[in-house]
Design an enzyme around this catalytic site. Structure first.
Site, PDB file in Angstrom:
ATOM      1  N   HIS A  72      16.973 -16.136  15.125  1.00 53.79           N
ATOM      2  CA  HIS A  72      15.744 -15.340  15.202  1.00 53.79           C
ATOM      3  C   HIS A  72      15.854 -14.407  16.400  1.00 53.79           C
ATOM      4  O   HIS A  72      16.260 -14.835  17.483  1.00 53.79           O
ATOM      5  CB  HIS A  72      14.529 -16.256  15.351  1.00 53.79           C
ATOM      6  CG  HIS A  72      13.228 -15.570  15.091  1.00 53.79           C
ATOM      7  ND1 HIS A  72      12.692 -14.637  15.956  1.00 53.79           N
ATOM      8  CD2 HIS A  72      12.350 -15.674  14.062  1.00 53.79           C
ATOM      9  CE1 HIS A  72      11.550 -14.196  15.462  1.00 53.79           C
ATOM     10  NE2 HIS A  72      11.316 -14.811  14.316  1.00 53.79           N
TER      11      HIS A  72
ATOM     12  N   ALA B  99       7.701 -35.043   4.959  1.00 57.33           N
ATOM     13  CA  ALA B  99       6.287 -34.715   4.770  1.00 57.33           C
ATOM     14  C   ALA B  99       5.922 -33.411   5.455  1.00 57.33           C
ATOM     15  O   ALA B  99       4.825 -33.251   5.986  1.00 57.33           O
ATOM     16  CB  ALA B  99       5.407 -35.857   5.271  1.00 57.33           C
ATOM     17  N   GLY B 100       6.861 -32.450   5.463  1.00 63.67           N
ATOM     18  CA  GLY B 100       6.520 -31.092   5.854  1.00 63.67           C
ATOM     19  C   GLY B 100       5.899 -30.383   4.660  1.00 63.67           C
ATOM     20  O   GLY B 100       5.455 -31.013   3.695  1.00 63.67           O
ATOM     21  N   GLY B 101       5.889 -29.052   4.693  1.00 63.31           N
ATOM     22  CA  GLY B 101       5.253 -28.303   3.615  1.00 63.31           C
ATOM     23  C   GLY B 101       5.845 -28.568   2.254  1.00 63.31           C
ATOM     24  O   GLY B 101       5.118 -28.751   1.271  1.00 63.31           O
TER      25      GLY B 101
ATOM     26  N   SER C 224      10.081 -18.328   4.124  1.00 63.49           N
ATOM     27  CA  SER C 224      10.321 -19.774   4.224  1.00 63.49           C
ATOM     28  C   SER C 224       9.092 -20.575   3.815  1.00 63.49           C
ATOM     29  O   SER C 224       9.205 -21.569   3.083  1.00 63.49           O
ATOM     30  CB  SER C 224      10.762 -20.158   5.639  1.00 63.49           C
ATOM     31  OG  SER C 224       9.809 -19.749   6.597  1.00 63.49           O
ATOM     32  N   LEU C 225       7.901 -20.180   4.282  1.00 63.60           N
ATOM     33  CA  LEU C 225       6.697 -20.881   3.842  1.00 63.60           C
ATOM     34  C   LEU C 225       6.486 -20.695   2.344  1.00 63.60           C
ATOM     35  O   LEU C 225       5.993 -21.597   1.657  1.00 63.60           O
ATOM     36  CB  LEU C 225       5.471 -20.404   4.617  1.00 63.60           C
ATOM     37  CG  LEU C 225       5.402 -20.786   6.103  1.00 63.60           C
ATOM     38  CD1 LEU C 225       4.064 -20.371   6.705  1.00 63.60           C
ATOM     39  CD2 LEU C 225       5.634 -22.271   6.313  1.00 63.60           C
TER      40      LEU C 225
ATOM     41  N   ARG D 206      17.757 -15.005   5.495  1.00 61.96           N
ATOM     42  CA  ARG D 206      16.380 -15.154   5.009  1.00 61.96           C
ATOM     43  C   ARG D 206      15.478 -14.079   5.590  1.00 61.96           C
ATOM     44  O   ARG D 206      15.563 -13.771   6.775  1.00 61.96           O
ATOM     45  CB  ARG D 206      15.831 -16.533   5.386  1.00 61.96           C
ATOM     46  CG  ARG D 206      14.368 -16.717   4.983  1.00 61.96           C
ATOM     47  CD  ARG D 206      13.875 -18.115   5.266  1.00 61.96           C
ATOM     48  NE  ARG D 206      13.759 -18.429   6.689  1.00 61.96           N
ATOM     49  CZ  ARG D 206      12.772 -18.017   7.484  1.00 61.96           C
ATOM     50  NH1 ARG D 206      11.827 -17.208   7.010  1.00 61.96           N
ATOM     51  NH2 ARG D 206      12.738 -18.387   8.755  1.00 61.96           N
TER      52      ARG D 206
ATOM     53  N   ARG E 268      16.361  -9.813   9.994  1.00 69.35           N
ATOM     54  CA  ARG E 268      16.588 -10.584  11.219  1.00 69.35           C
ATOM     55  C   ARG E 268      18.035 -10.557  11.685  1.00 69.35           C
ATOM     56  O   ARG E 268      18.306 -10.485  12.884  1.00 69.35           O
ATOM     57  CB  ARG E 268      16.132 -12.031  11.008  1.00 69.35           C
ATOM     58  CG  ARG E 268      14.629 -12.172  11.022  1.00 69.35           C
ATOM     59  CD  ARG E 268      14.190 -13.591  10.781  1.00 69.35           C
ATOM     60  NE  ARG E 268      12.739 -13.684  10.871  1.00 69.35           N
ATOM     61  CZ  ARG E 268      12.045 -14.776  10.588  1.00 69.35           C
ATOM     62  NH1 ARG E 268      12.673 -15.877  10.188  1.00 69.35           N
ATOM     63  NH2 ARG E 268      10.733 -14.782  10.698  1.00 69.35           N
TER      64      ARG E 268
ATOM     65  N   GLU F 272      13.765 -26.153   3.511  1.00 69.88           N
ATOM     66  CA  GLU F 272      14.949 -25.764   4.281  1.00 69.88           C
ATOM     67  C   GLU F 272      16.135 -26.673   4.006  1.00 69.88           C
ATOM     68  O   GLU F 272      17.282 -26.260   4.162  1.00 69.88           O
ATOM     69  CB  GLU F 272      14.634 -25.751   5.780  1.00 69.88           C
ATOM     70  CG  GLU F 272      15.730 -25.116   6.621  1.00 69.88           C
ATOM     71  CD  GLU F 272      15.367 -24.937   8.083  1.00 69.88           C
ATOM     72  OE1 GLU F 272      16.245 -24.517   8.864  1.00 69.88           O
ATOM     73  OE2 GLU F 272      14.203 -25.215   8.452  1.00 69.88           O
TER      74      GLU F 272
END
EC number: 1.3.5.1
Length: 632
Positions: free
Chosen positions: A283, A55-57, A444-445, A439, A327, A428
């Protein structure tokens, strides 16, 4: 075989009745099942059109889309939805809205292909970037409180690896944001929409395994209700995995402790492959000693990395993009600075991120979250002093292989894109592959909302609401119960925490920013031994209700599956590409290695296969971007 309660789901009322029945079971079955006695486990059956795990994005966006299409949808999550790891995303979401300057989704696509180091599938990347503006406007209409320009448009900041005019037009301002708490705003917005559309949530249910029938079709999942210890079989026409990454396989990570690769491991245990796990993103700016994320948006707003000599060292490594290079480039550059003795601190093992030259109003309005984070975890006032930072594990580019519809695919005969019926993945946990070997920040969003929505749309194309489902096979879920029973009654000599720490140390030391044949071969040997040691794990709590010892041990096995495939995939790839940087194979080798790794899990052994990268685009709206040297 086991006690079974069947809960129909033809109406919302019947599901609530089932929840009531389930809540009463602990009164009658308070004693935990005996070891090896499968018949003493109580099973509650549910039937839905579709079930979403996570139940993430990505999971919430899929659930919203399914409900909008009229599907009776269940969403299973091991923690409350707004505690999902999407809440930790800071920087923003990329889309070529053109609010700050002229922009084009094709330029966004080029940057994403380049960022992927040409391992990304160009059909999927085209789909994501073309859908991006629509996805962001949809979020705005849902009520996401984006930061605004003076004329009321969505504010967009600079982010790494983003350019105009296919790399020759300068820095793009493409990252739409809600200050530096975009993930928090996104998650709460989507949860509100899911509630509005009457998605049925099963909160604090731990998904154990997929329910696969004998012809390879996925028919749902089996899960443990942590509140009362009952097991639940969710029978569904479509199953969507949105279970996040496995960052906690490493010792230092920005990931929440719940990021344990559960969906990946479920897929692997079902005999299906995981793709490109060797590509793990570090990161550039995790807080030294804590691992907490400092968003790339800090550099997008003007933050500067410096070494102990005060030098803006990124000018040497990426003369054009500098601190806003991709990155993987920035993380490698930072690691080289530390190796060459220009690190800061008593151990010379970190670098500095300076924000104190920025106007206080910028820090207050655009970066309030990281200002607070730096104060709490580094004891730093960002208006006066720099933040000590170090590259930290952040994201898994690899995962469950899917096409751009979100359908899980596998290698079957001569078909590298064979669809697994009934099974999808997004976020993800999935590998579409839009990120390839690296990435870009703020993609990602975008990934989670675009492909969560794509999964729902694909279900609507191939399935009808209320469609009669093929019955479950008689032994559906039996192996999962055996697995649960075995772990719950493990009586070895090693605590879960010790095995987990061993795994994390191996991954941190042997599959880090830079890799060699020696470190990877040693890593394969050590991670295999760590897996073997799991056979000697000790679970001290035998109960079924709120048993954190049991849950953490199952999560550890899931992490180990991901870790083993990651290490063996990395050892096999004899090139440097994106986040996979080999000191003994320093060049990208397109002739031999422009292909996706497929890692299969076979009872503790890893088997590797490969499938081609999709170089063709979806249509003639944009041409294929051929490989070329990657320079920032």
């Amino acid at each position: 075989m086991w006690r079974c309660l069947r809960v129909a789901s033809s109406s919302r009322r019947s599901e609530s009745n089932g929840a009531f029945i389930t809540s009463q079971l602990s009164r009658f079955f308070s004693a935990p099942p005996s070891a090896g006695d499968k018949s003493s486990y109580t099973i509650v059956d549910h039937t839905y059109d579709a079930v979403v795990v996570g139940a993430g994005g990505a999971g919430l966006r899929a659930a919203i889309g399914l409900s909008e299409h009229g599907f009776n949808t269940a969403c299973i999550t091991k923690l409350f939805p707004t505690r999902s790891h999407t809440v930790a995303a800071q920087g923003g979401i990329n889309a070529a809205l053109g609010n700050m300057s002229v922009d084009d989704w094709r330029w966004h696509m080029y940057d994403t292909v380049k960022g992927s180091d040409w391992l990304g599938d160009q059909d999927a990347i085209q789909y994501m970037c073309r859908e991006a503006p629509k996805a962001v406007i949809e979020l705005e209409n849902y009520g996401l409180p984006f930061s605004r320009t003076e004329d009321g448009k969505i504010y967009q900041r600079a982010f790494g690896g983003q350019s105009l005019e296919f790399g020759i037009g300068g820095q793009a301002y493409r990252c739409a944001c809600a200050a530096d708490r975009t993930g928090h705003a996104l998650l709460h917005t989507l949860y509100g929409q899911a509630m509005k559309h009457n998605t049925q949530f099963f909160v604090e249910y731990f998904a154990l395994d997929l329910i696969m029938n004998s012809d390879g079709t996925c028919q749902g999942v089996i899960a443990l209700n942590m509140e009362d210890g009952t097991l639940h079989r969710f029978h569904a026409g479509s199953t969507i995995l949105a279970t996040g990454g496995y960052g906690r396989a490493y010792f230092s990570a920005t990931s929440a402790h719940t990021c344990t690769g559960d969906g990946n491991a479920m897929v692997a245990r079902a005999g299906l492959p995981l793709q490109d796990l060797e590509f793990v993103q570090f990161h550039p700016t995790g807080i030294y000693g804590a691992g907490c994320l400092i968003t790339e948006g800090a550099r997008g707003e003007g933050g500067i990395l410096r070494n102990s000599e005060g030098e803006k060292f990124m000018d040497r490594y990426a003369p054009t993009a500098r601190d806003l290079a991709s990155r993987d480039v920035v993380s490698r550059s930072m690691t080289m600075e530390i190796r060459q003795g220009r690190g800061a601190g008593p151990m010379k093992d970190y670098l500095y991120l300076y924000l104190n030259h920025l106007p206080p109003e910028v820090l207050k309005e655009r970066l309030p979250g990281i200002s607070e984070t730096a104060a709490i975890f580094a004891g730093v006032d960002v208006t006066r002093e720099p933040i000590p930072v170090l590259p930290t594990v952040h994201y898994n580019m690899g995962g469950i292989p899917t096409n751009y519809h979100g359908e899980v695919i596998t290698l079957r005969g001569d078909d590298p894109d064979a669809v697994v019926p009934g099974l999808m993945a997004a976020g993800e946990a999935a590998c579409a592959s839009v990120h390839g070997a690296n990435r870009l920040g703020a993609n990602s969003l975008l990934d989670i909302v675009v492909f969560g929505r794509a999964c729902a749309n694909r279900v609507a194309e191939i399935q009808k609401p209320g469609e009669k489902l093929k019955p479950l096979e008689k032994d559906a879920g039996e192996k999962s119960i055996e697995w649960l029973d075995r772990i719950r009654n493990s009586n070895g000599s090693l605590p879960t925490s010790k095995i987990r720490l061993n795994m994390q140390r191996v991954m941190q030391n042997n599959a880090a920013v830079f890799r060699t044949q020696e470190t990877l071969e040693e890593g394969c040997d050590l991670i295999d031994k760590t897996w073997d040691s799991f056979g000697d794990v000790k679970v001290t709590d035998r109960s079924m209700i709120w048993n954190s010892d049991l849950i953490e041990t199952m999560e550890l096995e899931n992490l180990l599956v991901n870790a083993c495939i990651t290490m063996h995939s990395a050892e096999a790839r004899k090139e440097s590409r994106g986040a996979h940087a080999r000191e003994d194979f320093t060049k990208r080798d397109d002739a031999n290695w422009m292909k996706h790794t497929l890692g299969y899990w076979e009872e503790g052994n890893v088997k590797l296969e490969y499938r081609p990268v999709h170089m063709k685009t979806l249509d003639d709206e944009v041409d294929t971007f051929p490989p070329k040297p990657r320079v920032y």
